[in-house]
Design a protein around this motif. Structure first.
Motif, PDB file in Angstrom:
ATOM      1  N   ALA A 119      23.476  -3.334  -7.735  1.00  0.00           N
ATOM      2  CA  ALA A 119      22.955  -3.287  -9.022  1.00  0.00           C
ATOM      3  C   ALA A 119      22.437  -4.656  -9.311  1.00  0.00           C
ATOM      4  O   ALA A 119      23.159  -5.671  -9.610  1.00  0.00           O
ATOM      5  N   CYS A 120      21.194  -5.108  -9.256  1.00  0.00           N
ATOM      6  CA  CYS A 120      20.660  -6.322  -9.536  1.00  0.00           C
ATOM      7  C   CYS A 120      20.654  -6.557 -11.059  1.00  0.00           C
ATOM      8  O   CYS A 120      20.492  -7.631 -11.624  1.00  0.00           O
ATOM      9  N   GLU A 121      20.130  -5.526 -11.832  1.00  0.00           N
ATOM     10  CA  GLU A 121      19.812  -5.548 -12.761  1.00  0.00           C
ATOM     11  C   GLU A 121      20.729  -4.402 -13.755  1.00  0.00           C
ATOM     12  O   GLU A 121      21.221  -3.649 -13.253  1.00  0.00           O
ATOM     13  N   GLU A 122      20.632  -4.601 -15.139  1.00  0.00           N
ATOM     14  CA  GLU A 122      21.720  -3.858 -15.778  1.00  0.00           C
ATOM     15  C   GLU A 122      21.320  -2.125 -15.723  1.00  0.00           C
ATOM     16  O   GLU A 122      22.050  -1.350 -15.545  1.00  0.00           O
ATOM     17  N   LYS A 123      20.037  -2.116 -15.511  1.00  0.00           N
ATOM     18  CA  LYS A 123      19.523  -0.781 -15.579  1.00  0.00           C
ATOM     19  C   LYS A 123      19.992  -0.088 -14.360  1.00  0.00           C
ATOM     20  O   LYS A 123      20.148   1.201 -14.329  1.00  0.00           O
ATOM     21  N   ASP A 124      20.245  -0.720 -13.364  1.00  0.00           N
ATOM     22  CA  ASP A 124      20.831  -0.365 -11.985  1.00  0.00           C
ATOM     23  C   ASP A 124      21.948   0.634 -12.032  1.00  0.00           C
ATOM     24  O   ASP A 124      22.167   1.379 -11.235  1.00  0.00           O
ATOM     25  N   VAL A 125      22.730   0.212 -13.284  1.00  0.00           N
ATOM     26  CA  VAL A 125      24.179   1.069 -13.154  1.00  0.00           C
ATOM     27  C   VAL A 125      24.119   2.119 -14.300  1.00  0.00           C
ATOM     28  O   VAL A 125      25.259   2.489 -14.638  1.00  0.00           O
ATOM     29  N   GLU A 126      22.918   2.466 -14.862  1.00  0.00           N
ATOM     30  CA  GLU A 126      22.772   3.472 -15.987  1.00  0.00           C
ATOM     31  C   GLU A 126      22.995   4.836 -14.845  1.00  0.00           C
ATOM     32  O   GLU A 126      22.765   4.765 -13.719  1.00  0.00           O
ATOM     33  N   LEU A 127      23.902   5.645 -15.391  1.00  0.00           N
ATOM     34  CA  LEU A 127      24.291   6.780 -14.710  1.00  0.00           C
ATOM     35  C   LEU A 127      23.559   7.563 -13.602  1.00  0.00           C
ATOM     36  O   LEU A 127      23.903   7.580 -12.532  1.00  0.00           O
ATOM     37  N   HIS A 128      22.219   7.882 -14.326  1.00  0.00           N
ATOM     38  CA  HIS A 128      21.191   8.709 -13.182  1.00  0.00           C
ATOM     39  C   HIS A 128      20.698   7.773 -12.118  1.00  0.00           C
ATOM     40  O   HIS A 128      20.620   8.022 -11.072  1.00  0.00           O
ATOM     41  N   GLN A 129      20.486   6.539 -12.620  1.00  0.00           N
ATOM     42  CA  GLN A 129      20.009   5.505 -11.674  1.00  0.00           C
ATOM     43  C   GLN A 129      20.963   5.197 -10.557  1.00  0.00           C
ATOM     44  O   GLN A 129      20.662   5.091  -9.440  1.00  0.00           O
ATOM     45  N   ALA A 130      22.322   4.977 -10.965  1.00  0.00           N
ATOM     46  CA  ALA A 130      23.316   4.643  -9.798  1.00  0.00           C
ATOM     47  C   ALA A 130      23.339   5.862  -8.918  1.00  0.00           C
ATOM     48  O   ALA A 130      23.707   5.836  -7.806  1.00  0.00           O
ATOM     49  N   VAL A 131      23.360   6.944  -9.523  1.00  0.00           N
ATOM     50  CA  VAL A 131      23.899   8.046  -8.703  1.00  0.00           C
ATOM     51  C   VAL A 131      22.599   8.401  -7.795  1.00  0.00           C
ATOM     52  O   VAL A 131      22.843   8.723  -6.445  1.00  0.00           O
ATOM     53  N   VAL A 132      21.551   8.287  -8.076  1.00  0.00           N
ATOM     54  CA  VAL A 132      20.159   8.479  -7.292  1.00  0.00           C
ATOM     55  C   VAL A 132      20.307   7.338  -6.065  1.00  0.00           C
ATOM     56  O   VAL A 132      20.015   7.578  -4.916  1.00  0.00           O
ATOM     57  N   GLN A 133      20.571   6.169  -6.566  1.00  0.00           N
ATOM     58  CA  GLN A 133      20.628   5.180  -5.615  1.00  0.00           C
ATOM     59  C   GLN A 133      21.592   5.447  -4.416  1.00  0.00           C
ATOM     60  O   GLN A 133      21.624   4.834  -3.272  1.00  0.00           O
ATOM     61  N   MET A 134      22.983   5.645  -4.968  1.00  0.00           N
ATOM     62  CA  MET A 134      23.939   6.079  -4.125  1.00  0.00           C
ATOM     63  C   MET A 134      23.784   6.895  -2.918  1.00  0.00           C
ATOM     64  O   MET A 134      23.864   6.815  -1.547  1.00  0.00           O
ATOM     65  N   ARG A 135      23.011   7.835  -3.374  1.00  0.00           N
ATOM     66  CA  ARG A 135      22.680   9.085  -2.475  1.00  0.00           C
ATOM     67  C   ARG A 135      21.689   8.703  -1.475  1.00  0.00           C
ATOM     68  O   ARG A 135      21.402   9.225  -0.180  1.00  0.00           O
ATOM     69  N   LYS A 136      20.587   7.905  -2.283  1.00  0.00           N
ATOM     70  CA  LYS A 136      19.734   7.358  -1.046  1.00  0.00           C
ATOM     71  C   LYS A 136      20.112   6.491  -0.014  1.00  0.00           C
ATOM     72  O   LYS A 136      19.597   6.533   0.924  1.00  0.00           O
ATOM     73  N   CYS A 137      20.882   5.523  -0.503  1.00  0.00           N
ATOM     74  CA  CYS A 137      21.735   4.728   0.424  1.00  0.00           C
ATOM     75  C   CYS A 137      22.670   5.465   1.649  1.00  0.00           C
ATOM     76  O   CYS A 137      22.552   5.175   2.551  1.00  0.00           O
ATOM     77  N   LEU A 138      22.956   6.518   1.001  1.00  0.00           N
ATOM     78  CA  LEU A 138      23.792   7.288   2.096  1.00  0.00           C
ATOM     79  C   LEU A 138      23.084   8.058   3.000  1.00  0.00           C
ATOM     80  O   LEU A 138      23.080   8.024   3.837  1.00  0.00           O
ATOM     81  N   ASP A 139      21.817   8.428   2.523  1.00  0.00           N
ATOM     82  CA  ASP A 139      20.821   9.364   3.208  1.00  0.00           C
ATOM     83  C   ASP A 139      20.292   8.329   4.512  1.00  0.00           C
ATOM     84  O   ASP A 139      20.150   8.671   5.560  1.00  0.00           O
ATOM     85  N   GLU A 140      20.175   7.077   3.859  1.00  0.00           N
ATOM     86  CA  GLU A 140      19.486   6.081   4.927  1.00  0.00           C
ATOM     87  C   GLU A 140      20.471   5.820   5.754  1.00  0.00           C
ATOM     88  O   GLU A 140      20.035   5.590   6.982  1.00  0.00           O
TER      89      GLU A 140
END
Length: 443
Positions: free
Chosen positions: A307-328
């Protein structure tokens, strides 16, 4: 109501394996992943309600069964009866595990009505200095405590050198089934160096845990199934749009906890600071070919979400990011642990991670592990299933441990933060909209 616990240790004894370890197995070499694991003990405590009216006789009988079954179990998990010689070698000398019998002056229901994490120390085997001294670096310690009502607590402390939570589950399943008298318990698969040989250049350095002088506290937050469903509904549309699938219980709960921890940090310092979330994943089923779930050792690896910016920890953003990183991770990284170049790939990844943290000192690091879906509430030593189980973290701050609630559909989060941040965190309105702070176990 503050309860005061006065623990009394009844006896302490060393437990040897029921059959001695054969000479050709006297030296057990750990895998590279065990070698880089910190030389600390993890713990877990199980609370069981009373199963009879004659409590003192009952406790004596249960204690005998536990000791007898530990002995038999140690023959199957023979390295646990040994001693660590260096970061990658266990001397399987049968010095044994260590067993403590204790009693407390309160009823189990009084304790579980509002379980106080600060009182949990009274049940752990390794918090008593005499036990530590007498146990002589035992890798496996057990404390069996009786309550005045006949309820009991079984607490185990297990070296992280040889066990992640999946290995702990295998140990518990074997031990409890031996205790119940089953003749064909689960047998552990002790892989050690056959998975990945340890590296000589690492033998001098063990992963040490940097225990800071900061005062930190652990608190328990419980998310009911209905609240988790609400959280999922909040992010599902956007999640599905990006990933054509649905978020998991763990992802939505963790995203909310991370968001609130970051908000707390901002409240304390006055400005948003970047952070990274490290999530541990079980490699066993992700490897190709996969490892059996009963493989004993450390087969976990963290993937990072930023989370480099505050918007990265908005719920939908954080959840999508988590799944993308897990898939990767699943698609490109999980296989670096197999094959010819595995050792150097792992060493490279460790080095890279170290450099990243050295160059990004301003980043706050949060670590998460999840025991959800591990059938820990099925651990039955012969007197029924536990009312509650918990693991106390006294070593590192900024951690989240997630576990299923007893009903299986809620999530219990154990969050550790520094004292000042926790005071703010536990009042976070968004958090308290979905989570209950330390409700009764009977709620």
């Amino acid at each position: 109501m503050m309860i005061e616990i006065k623990p009394e240790i009844v006896c302490r004894q060393s437990m040897k394996p029921s059959t001695p370890t054969p000479p050709h197995l006297k030296t057990f070499k750990l895998s590279l992943l065990d070698q880089i694991s910190p030389d600390i003990h993890g713990n877990m405590t199980f609370f069981y309600p009373s199963s009879s009216t004659n409590t003192s006789h009952d406790f004596f009988h249960k204690s005998k069964l536990l000791r007898h079954s530990i002995s038999k179990t140690l023959s199957l998990f023979y390295p646990l009866a040994g001693r660590l010689r260096d970061t990658a070698t266990i001397d399987c000398n049968d010095e044994g595990a260590f067993f403590v019998e204790a009693k407390v002056n309160i009823q189990l229901c009084h304790f579980l009505d509002q379980p106080d994490s600060d009182l949990m120390d009274h049940f752990l085997p390794a918090t008593d200095p005499t036990t530590l001294e007498l146990s002589n670096d035992a890798m496996f310690l057990v404390r069996f405590t009786s309550f005045t009502c006949g309820g009991v607590a079984i607490s185990l402390s297990l070296t992280h050198k040889l066990a992640d939570v999946s290995a702990l589950l295998t140990l518990l399943q074997t031990w409890s089934s031996v205790c119940r008298g089953l003749t064909d318990p689960i047998t552990p698969i002790l892989i050690g160096e056959k998975f990945l040989a340890p590296r000589d250049e690492l033998s001098a350095i063990s992963a040490t845990v940097n225990i800071a002088a900061v005062k930190f506290v652990q608190r328990r937050f419980v998310f009911s199934a209905s609240k988790i469903a609400e959280l999922k509904a909040k992010v599902d549309k956007e999640f599905h749009h990006v990933l054509q699938s649905h978020p998991s219980r763990v992802e939505v709960v963790l995203a909310l906890l991370w968001k609130c921890a970051v908000a707390t940090k901002k409240q304390k310092t006055g400005s948003f600071g970047p952070s990274v979330l490290l999530q541990a994943v079980n490699l066993r089923k992700r490897l190709s070919p996969p490892l059996p779930e009963t493989a004993v050792g450390n087969f976990i690896w963290p993937f990072m979400v930023f989370a480099c910016e505050e918007k990265d920890v908005e719920l939908h953003q954080a959840v999508v990011q988590m799944r993308k990183c897990l898939d990767e991770f699943n698609n490109s990284k999980a296989n670096m642990f197999r094959g010819e170049g595995a050792a150097s790939a792992i060493m490279g990844a460790i080095k890279e991670r170290g450099e990243f943290f050295r160059n990004n000192k301003e980043m706050t690091v949060y670590r998460c592990s999840s025991w959800c879906k591990f059938p820990l509430y099925d651990i039955d030593f012969g007197w029924g299933k536990p009312l509650w189980l918990v693991s106390v973290n006294k070593l590192v701050s900024n951690t989240v441990a997630l576990a299923d609630t007893r009903s299986g559909d809620g999530i219990e989060a154990l969050v550790t933060l520094d004292e000042e941040e926790m005071a703010l965190f536990q009042q976070n309105e968004q958090l308290l909209k979905y989570a209950t702070l330390n409700p009764s176990i009977y709620a």
